[in-house]
Every structure is written in C-alpha cells, then in structure tokens.
Design an enzyme around this catalytic site. Structure first.
Site, mmCIF file in Angstrom:
data_model
loop_
_atom_site.group_PDB
_atom_site.id
_atom_site.type_symbol
_atom_site.label_atom_id
_atom_site.label_comp_id
_atom_site.label_asym_id
_atom_site.label_seq_id
_atom_site.Cartn_x
_atom_site.Cartn_y
_atom_site.Cartn_z
ATOM 1 N N SER A 116 0.804 -1.223 0.000
ATOM 2 C CA SER A 116 0.000 0.000 0.000
ATOM 3 C C SER A 116 0.838 1.276 0.000
ATOM 4 C CB SER A 116 -0.969 -0.004 1.177
ATOM 5 O OG SER A 116 -0.266 -0.088 2.392
ATOM 6 N N CYS A 128 -7.260 -5.719 -0.098
ATOM 7 C CA CYS A 128 -6.032 -5.793 0.702
ATOM 8 C C CYS A 128 -5.291 -4.449 0.714
ATOM 9 C CB CYS A 128 -5.167 -6.944 0.202
ATOM 10 S SG CYS A 128 -4.036 -7.531 1.462
ATOM 11 N N ILE A 145 -3.181 -12.507 2.510
ATOM 12 C CA ILE A 145 -1.720 -12.442 2.344
ATOM 13 C C ILE A 145 -1.213 -11.163 3.012
ATOM 14 C CG2 ILE A 145 0.192 -12.399 0.701
ATOM 15 C CD1 ILE A 145 -1.804 -13.598 -1.381
ATOM 16 N N ARG A 146 -0.490 -11.327 4.123
ATOM 17 C CA ARG A 146 -0.028 -10.157 4.894
ATOM 18 C C ARG A 146 -1.144 -9.112 4.979
ATOM 19 N NH1 ARG A 146 4.356 -12.096 2.576
ATOM 20 N NH2 ARG A 146 4.116 -11.008 0.599
ATOM 21 N N HIS A 160 -8.232 -11.585 -0.999
ATOM 22 C CA HIS A 160 -7.981 -11.477 -2.446
ATOM 23 C C HIS A 160 -8.917 -12.345 -3.290
ATOM 24 C CE1 HIS A 160 -4.032 -9.383 -2.338
ATOM 25 N NE2 HIS A 160 -3.951 -9.935 -1.151
ATOM 26 N N GLU A 179 -9.549 -12.161 -6.293
ATOM 27 C CA GLU A 179 -8.983 -12.345 -7.639
ATOM 28 C C GLU A 179 -8.039 -13.539 -7.711
ATOM 29 O OE1 GLU A 179 -8.209 -10.181 -5.460
ATOM 30 O OE2 GLU A 179 -6.054 -9.807 -5.428
#
Ligand code: GLN
Length: 203
Positions: free
Chosen positions: A49, A79, A143-144, A180, A182
């Site tokens: 980010s 995310c 994920i994180r 996520h 996707e």
C-alpha cells in the site's frame, strides 16, 4: 456496460483484469488520470500500500480518483487497496485516499501467520449467486492482510472471521476486502462489484 478500471501501478492488477475479462467485461489498466475517463468503476488491487500510494501521488491520480468517487462511481479495494481507501491506518505515514470511514490495521496477522485461507460467510453474495452457489461460503485468501478495527456509521460489515474480526465492508459505493477474491475461481465478489457499477451507472 462501460469498461472497469484496474489501478495498475503495482500489485496483482493482472489477476483482477483476467477475472473481469472472464466475466465478459472490458478491463482498463489505469496508470494516469486520463485512463479514468468513462470507466464505470475502479478496482484497487493488493500489493504494497505504501508503494501504491506513492505512485498514485507521483502520477497525479489521487485527486482524480477522489473525484470519481465524489461523482458516485464505485471503487473496490482489495487488501492494499482497502488500506489505500481507508480514513485511518494508525501510525503509518503514507498517502491515503481517506474516503472509506474505517480504521485499518496493516499486517494485522503478524509474521507467524503471514498468509492463510479460510471460508467466510458473506450473506450479501446471495444477491449475485447462481443457484448452485447459493449458501456456499466464500473461500478467502489472506496475504499479509490488514483487518478493519473500527467502522463509521455509514459502513456495513459484509464479512467477519470466526473471532469477529471484520474483513469485508461496504460504504455506499465503496467496497473493501482484506482478502484477495482475484486469486480464486469464485467470481462472486467481482460480480457483486459489477452489480454496484451497473446500479450506479443507471442512476
Ligand atoms: N501488507 C500489505 C500492505 O500493508 C498488503 C498486502 C496485500 O495487499 N496482500 O500494504
């Protein structure tokens, strides 16, 4: 319907483009302000980010994205994208859109539990479910990932972890998921977002 933009500065934007194309929707990679012209909505992907925010500043995309949101065009952050949309992310100094009235904690699961997958109940997905999908949990890949620690009055919680932690939210035409969609074959969240885009285009 009009093309859907995918912010393509960093992160897993190609996966979002592929899902949109699989759903028969034109996807447009957004790298500069003019790429936003005429898109019916925008997806901000996962990634890092701080990097996404810095690049958005560098390419003069922050104000144009805020303008499209002010015009009522839907935006979905996954995310890192959720972090970029948020109003408050605690102590981090990084550019934010600040439009989604939530407090987010980055990397909330720490190093030990870097990534995990879990089935989530997401009642709103019933709106876009085919008969064979009805009632099926959504398999979510983290994920994180960040979590949503607090939500403002206009924000609706769409999904929680079993311990109550908020991981998906909606505020009018803004959608945020800590995970996520996707990265799985389940396209219901993309269809849910496309439905938001269709509704906003018709008003
Ligand atoms: N940990 C990343 C961040 O804080 C987000 C991870 C992701 O998008 N998968 O920006």
């Amino acid at each position: 319907m009009s093309a859907i933009g995918v912010l393509a500065l960093q992160g897993d934007f190609r996966e979002h483009v592929e899902v949109l194309e699989r759903l028969g929707v034109e996807a447009r990679e957004v790298r500069q302000p003019r790429d936003l012209e005429g898109v019916g909505g925008l997806i901000i992907p996962g990634g890092e980010s701080t990097t996404i925010g810095r690049l958005a500043v560098k390419y003069d995309l922050v104000e144009p994205i805020k303008e499209m949101i002010a015009e009522g065009r839907p935006v979905w952050g996954t995310c890192a994208g959720l972090i970029f949309l948020a109003r408050d992310i605690g102590g981090y100094e990084q550019p934010l859109l600040g439009v989604l009235d939530v407090e987010v904690e980055r990397n909330a699961f720490g190093r030990q539990v870097d990534s995990f997958e879990i089935d989530l109940e997401v009642p709103d997905l019933a709106e876009v479910s085919e008969p064979e999908e009805t009632g099926r949990p959504f398999h979510a890949v983290f994920i994180r990932a960040p979590i949503v620690k607090a939500v403002g009055p206009k924000v609706r919680v769409l999904a929680r972890l079993p311990d109550g932690t908020i991981v998906a939210v909606r505020q009018e035409h803004l959608l945020g998921t800590a995970f996520h969609p996707e990265l799985t074959d389940d396209t219901r969240f993309h269809r849910y977002f496309l439905r938001m885009c269709r509704v906003s285009a018709s008003v």
